[in-house]
Design a protein around this motif. Structure first.
Motif, PDB file in Angstrom:
ATOM      1  N   LEU A  50       0.793  -1.247   0.021  1.00  0.00           N
ATOM      2  CA  LEU A  50      -0.016   0.039  -0.017  1.00  0.00           C
ATOM      3  C   LEU A  50       0.806   1.243  -0.026  1.00  0.00           C
ATOM      4  CD1 LEU A  50      -2.828  -0.916   2.536  1.00  0.00           C
ATOM      5  CD2 LEU A  50      -2.790  -1.067  -0.205  1.00  0.00           C
ATOM      6  N   PRO A  51       1.890   1.357   0.719  1.00  0.00           N
ATOM      7  CA  PRO A  51       2.398   2.630   0.924  1.00  0.00           C
ATOM      8  C   PRO A  51       3.112   3.354  -0.314  1.00  0.00           C
ATOM      9  CG  PRO A  51       3.289   1.335   2.814  1.00  0.00           C
ATOM     10  CD  PRO A  51       2.610   0.493   1.746  1.00  0.00           C
ATOM     11  N   THR A  52       3.501   2.725  -1.270  1.00  0.00           N
ATOM     12  CA  THR A  52       4.053   3.611  -2.395  1.00  0.00           C
ATOM     13  C   THR A  52       2.840   3.511  -3.616  1.00  0.00           C
ATOM     14  OG1 THR A  52       6.302   3.373  -1.821  1.00  0.00           O
ATOM     15  CG2 THR A  52       5.860   3.811  -4.144  1.00  0.00           C
ATOM     16  N   ALA A  53       2.906   2.450  -4.440  1.00  0.00           N
ATOM     17  CA  ALA A  53       2.117   2.164  -5.522  1.00  0.00           C
ATOM     18  C   ALA A  53       0.715   2.428  -5.367  1.00  0.00           C
ATOM     19  CB  ALA A  53       2.416   0.801  -6.113  1.00  0.00           C
ATOM     20  N   TRP A  54       0.267   1.813  -4.449  1.00  0.00           N
ATOM     21  CA  TRP A  54      -1.368   1.871  -4.215  1.00  0.00           C
ATOM     22  C   TRP A  54      -1.609   3.383  -3.533  1.00  0.00           C
ATOM     23  CZ3 TRP A  54      -5.934  -1.075  -4.329  1.00  0.00           C
ATOM     24  CH2 TRP A  54      -5.843  -2.190  -5.006  1.00  0.00           C
ATOM     25  N   LEU A  55      -0.587   3.974  -2.713  1.00  0.00           N
ATOM     26  CA  LEU A  55      -0.922   5.251  -2.209  1.00  0.00           C
ATOM     27  C   LEU A  55      -0.573   6.238  -3.285  1.00  0.00           C
ATOM     28  CD1 LEU A  55      -1.354   7.203  -0.008  1.00  0.00           C
ATOM     29  CD2 LEU A  55       1.367   7.313   0.469  1.00  0.00           C
ATOM     30  N   THR A  56       0.251   6.141  -3.896  1.00  0.00           N
ATOM     31  CA  THR A  56       0.380   6.958  -5.530  1.00  0.00           C
ATOM     32  C   THR A  56      -0.764   7.014  -6.253  1.00  0.00           C
ATOM     33  OG1 THR A  56       2.668   6.655  -5.397  1.00  0.00           O
ATOM     34  CG2 THR A  56       1.676   7.389  -7.500  1.00  0.00           C
ATOM     35  N   ALA A  57      -1.376   5.760  -6.511  1.00  0.00           N
ATOM     36  CA  ALA A  57      -2.746   5.588  -7.407  1.00  0.00           C
ATOM     37  C   ALA A  57      -3.925   6.218  -6.724  1.00  0.00           C
ATOM     38  CB  ALA A  57      -2.960   3.944  -7.335  1.00  0.00           C
ATOM     39  N   GLY A 101       0.860  16.910 -12.112  1.00  0.00           N
ATOM     40  CA  GLY A 101       2.044  15.702 -11.704  1.00  0.00           C
ATOM     41  C   GLY A 101       1.589  15.427 -10.131  1.00  0.00           C
ATOM     42  N   SER A 102       1.868  14.149  -9.735  1.00  0.00           N
ATOM     43  CA  SER A 102       1.358  13.751  -8.550  1.00  0.00           C
ATOM     44  C   SER A 102       2.594  12.589  -7.980  1.00  0.00           C
ATOM     45  CB  SER A 102       0.518  12.619  -8.763  1.00  0.00           C
ATOM     46  OG  SER A 102      -0.271  12.013  -7.450  1.00  0.00           O
ATOM     47  N   THR A 103       3.179  12.778  -6.823  1.00  0.00           N
ATOM     48  CA  THR A 103       4.122  11.873  -6.181  1.00  0.00           C
ATOM     49  C   THR A 103       3.582  11.542  -4.855  1.00  0.00           C
ATOM     50  OG1 THR A 103       5.898  13.251  -7.286  1.00  0.00           O
ATOM     51  CG2 THR A 103       6.395  11.895  -5.482  1.00  0.00           C
ATOM     52  N   MET A 104       3.634  10.124  -4.706  1.00  0.00           N
ATOM     53  CA  MET A 104       3.281   9.571  -3.299  1.00  0.00           C
ATOM     54  C   MET A 104       2.046   9.683  -2.751  1.00  0.00           C
ATOM     55  SD  MET A 104       5.596   7.214  -2.762  1.00  0.00           S
ATOM     56  CE  MET A 104       5.427   7.011  -0.910  1.00  0.00           C
ATOM     57  N   GLY A 105       1.835  10.078  -1.675  1.00  0.00           N
ATOM     58  CA  GLY A 105       0.625  10.480  -0.809  1.00  0.00           C
ATOM     59  C   GLY A 105       0.811  10.880   0.584  1.00  0.00           C
ATOM     60  N   ALA A 152      -3.152  -0.697  -9.455  1.00  0.00           N
ATOM     61  CA  ALA A 152      -3.880  -0.108  -8.357  1.00  0.00           C
ATOM     62  C   ALA A 152      -5.040   0.647  -8.976  1.00  0.00           C
ATOM     63  CB  ALA A 152      -3.059   0.495  -7.352  1.00  0.00           C
ATOM     64  N   LEU A 153      -4.421   1.536  -9.929  1.00  0.00           N
ATOM     65  CA  LEU A 153      -5.244   2.623 -10.504  1.00  0.00           C
ATOM     66  C   LEU A 153      -6.672   1.682 -11.190  1.00  0.00           C
ATOM     67  CD1 LEU A 153      -2.863   5.174 -11.971  1.00  0.00           C
ATOM     68  CD2 LEU A 153      -5.094   5.595 -10.795  1.00  0.00           C
ATOM     69  N   ILE A 154      -6.376   0.613 -11.857  1.00  0.00           N
ATOM     70  CA  ILE A 154      -7.434  -0.088 -12.531  1.00  0.00           C
ATOM     71  C   ILE A 154      -8.761  -0.607 -11.227  1.00  0.00           C
ATOM     72  CG2 ILE A 154      -8.078  -2.355 -13.739  1.00  0.00           C
ATOM     73  CD1 ILE A 154      -5.440  -2.004 -15.146  1.00  0.00           C
ATOM     74  N   LYS A 155      -7.936  -1.003 -10.226  1.00  0.00           N
ATOM     75  CA  LYS A 155      -8.690  -1.712  -9.203  1.00  0.00           C
ATOM     76  C   LYS A 155      -9.652  -0.699  -8.543  1.00  0.00           C
ATOM     77  CE  LYS A 155      -7.868  -5.680  -7.394  1.00  0.00           C
ATOM     78  NZ  LYS A 155      -7.226  -6.694  -6.542  1.00  0.00           N
ATOM     79  N   LEU A 156      -8.856   0.352  -8.162  1.00  0.00           N
ATOM     80  CA  LEU A 156      -9.496   1.410  -7.478  1.00  0.00           C
ATOM     81  C   LEU A 156     -10.599   2.131  -8.086  1.00  0.00           C
ATOM     82  CD1 LEU A 156      -6.325   2.965  -5.668  1.00  0.00           C
ATOM     83  CD2 LEU A 156      -8.180   2.026  -4.653  1.00  0.00           C
ATOM     84  N   ALA A 157     -10.100   2.657  -9.638  1.00  0.00           N
ATOM     85  CA  ALA A 157     -11.129   3.157 -10.301  1.00  0.00           C
ATOM     86  C   ALA A 157     -12.450   2.604 -10.720  1.00  0.00           C
ATOM     87  CB  ALA A 157     -10.505   3.653 -11.492  1.00  0.00           C
ATOM     88  N   SER A 172      -4.059   8.609  -4.605  1.00  0.00           N
ATOM     89  CA  SER A 172      -3.884  10.249  -4.442  1.00  0.00           C
ATOM     90  C   SER A 172      -4.104  10.662  -5.841  1.00  0.00           C
ATOM     91  CB  SER A 172      -2.511  10.485  -3.934  1.00  0.00           C
ATOM     92  OG  SER A 172      -2.226  11.893  -3.803  1.00  0.00           O
ATOM     93  N   MET A 173      -3.712   9.924  -6.842  1.00  0.00           N
ATOM     94  CA  MET A 173      -3.952  10.501  -8.259  1.00  0.00           C
ATOM     95  C   MET A 173      -5.437  10.489  -8.648  1.00  0.00           C
ATOM     96  SD  MET A 173      -0.795   8.422 -10.223  1.00  0.00           S
ATOM     97  CE  MET A 173      -1.134   9.108 -12.012  1.00  0.00           C
ATOM     98  N   LEU A 174      -5.843   9.289  -8.108  1.00  0.00           N
ATOM     99  CA  LEU A 174      -7.304   9.088  -8.389  1.00  0.00           C
ATOM    100  C   LEU A 174      -8.264  10.025  -7.546  1.00  0.00           C
ATOM    101  CD1 LEU A 174      -9.643   7.423 -10.244  1.00  0.00           C
ATOM    102  CD2 LEU A 174      -9.366   5.971  -8.485  1.00  0.00           C
ATOM    103  N   PHE A 175      -8.003   9.907  -6.249  1.00  0.00           N
ATOM    104  CA  PHE A 175      -9.001  10.852  -5.486  1.00  0.00           C
ATOM    105  C   PHE A 175      -8.869  12.428  -5.138  1.00  0.00           C
ATOM    106  CE2 PHE A 175      -9.879   6.148  -4.472  1.00  0.00           C
ATOM    107  CZ  PHE A 175     -11.176   6.038  -5.005  1.00  0.00           C
ATOM    108  N   ASP A 176      -7.587  12.686  -5.205  1.00  0.00           N
ATOM    109  CA  ASP A 176      -7.177  14.068  -4.884  1.00  0.00           C
ATOM    110  C   ASP A 176      -7.033  14.881  -6.345  1.00  0.00           C
ATOM    111  OD1 ASP A 176      -6.217  16.399  -3.378  1.00  0.00           O
ATOM    112  OD2 ASP A 176      -3.852  15.559  -3.698  1.00  0.00           O
TER     113      ASP A 176
END
Length: 318
Positions: free
Chosen positions: A133-140, A264-268, A168-173, A142-146
């Motif tokens: 969760l802390p890098t790839a999923w958190l990045t996704a 641009g988006s980096t982490m969360g 992660a983006l596919i599953k979250l979206a 933050s990109m999707l919901f923020d």
């Protein structure tokens, strides 16, 4: 303690700089705590570190790894938020870094982290799932919901199927009801993306049947033109990386004429990681894990990532 270390910087042959062996245990530091690592996941950041991106020769040897779930000094199960914030003098901007850039990372039996970087691991998540969760999923997340500012039922394009952020983006979206298009050069990965909830999966560069509200792009140069041309007027590209290079044609005429946005988006943040963890617990959503390897076999995971032979996350365990 046993650890996986960047011993040399080798831009053209990154795996040659990887070493496995004994390293000193972390030394106590005020405000920090030691976590016994149960699971840690691999990210492209670790591969780029071996190429010298965000990691200089003067900081070698450096234990790699940013993500981890484990047990803290109180015996509690925890997840590690890997963004380290340095205190700043009044009127100056705090410095942010990731574990393994200035401080040893998580590919070890133990890792030293600020106490404020820990959050409880829910019992519903395994250590392996939590470590994703802390890098790839958190990045996704933050990109999707923020960053994306999407309404329910929007249309999105995820460039590339297979990497940790893309999956992660596919599953979250899909979880929140967006129509998700995915691209990949690999037919098997396109099929897997459909299984995860994508609406349609197309070969890389193929024209979409409709223009989308937002494109999520972590590929960069190879996909940029397609990303720009896949957007509706007023749409946005949210980018978190450039694995194929960062100097594509800008397509500025299309950007200003269609009033497109590039974000641009980096982490969360720690708060976003807590919200993501809660979302996983409440919805049953779980990270897609490509393979789990003992830490001693980390080189196998690095090699698979370097060759693109990955769908989801690679996890190392102690």
């Amino acid at each position: 303690m046993f650890a996986i270390t960047a011993a040399r910087i080798a831009p053209d042959d990154p795996l040659s700089g990887l070493e496995a062996g004994e390293r000193p245990d972390p030394e106590p530091r005020e405000g920090w705590t030691t976590v016994r690592v149960k699971a840690a996941s691999l990210n492209h950041h670790d591969l780029w570190s071996l190429r010298g991106v965000a990691l200089g020769e003067d900081r070698l040897p450096m234990i790699l790894g940013g993500d981890a779930a484990g047990i803290d000094e109180n015996g509690d199960e925890v997840i590690v938020h890997s963004v380290i914030t340095e205190p700043a003098a009044p009127g100056t901007t705090p410095r942010f870094s990731l574990l393994s850039e200035h401080y040893d990372g998580t590919f070890a039996e133990k890792v030293l982290v600020p106490k404020a970087n820990l959050l409880p691991k829910p019992a519903e998540l395994s250590f392996e799932e939590a470590a994703c969760l802390p890098t790839a999923w958190l990045t996704a997340y933050s990109m999707l919901f923020d960053k994306a500012d999407l309404r329910p039922g929007s249309t999105v394009l995820v460039q590339g199927a297979g990497g940790g952020v893309s999956v992660a983006l596919i599953k979250l979206a899909a979880q929140v009801g967006h129509r998700v298009y995915v691209t990949s050069r690999d037919e098997d990965k396109r099929a897997k993306a459909l299984e995860l909830g994508a609406y349609a999966a197309l070969p890389s560069g193929e024209r979409l049947p409709e223009r989308v509200d937002v494109v999520f792009d972590s590929v960069g140069q190879a996909t940029w033109r397609h990303s720009v041309r896949s957007l509706k007027p007023g749409g946005a590209i949210v980018t978190c990386g450039a694995t194929s290079g960062d100097a594509p044609p800008a397509e500025l005429t299309r950007v200003f004429f269609l009033q497109l946005r590039v974000l641009g988006s980096t982490m969360g943040t720690w708060e976003e990681l807590r919200a993501l963890t809660e979302m996983c617990v409440r919805t049953g959503l779980r990270p897609e894990i490509d393979r789990v390897l003992p830490l001693k076999d980390a080189a196998e995971g690095f090699r698979a990532m370097a060759e693109g032979d990955v769908f989801g996350k690679i996890v190392f365990t102690n």
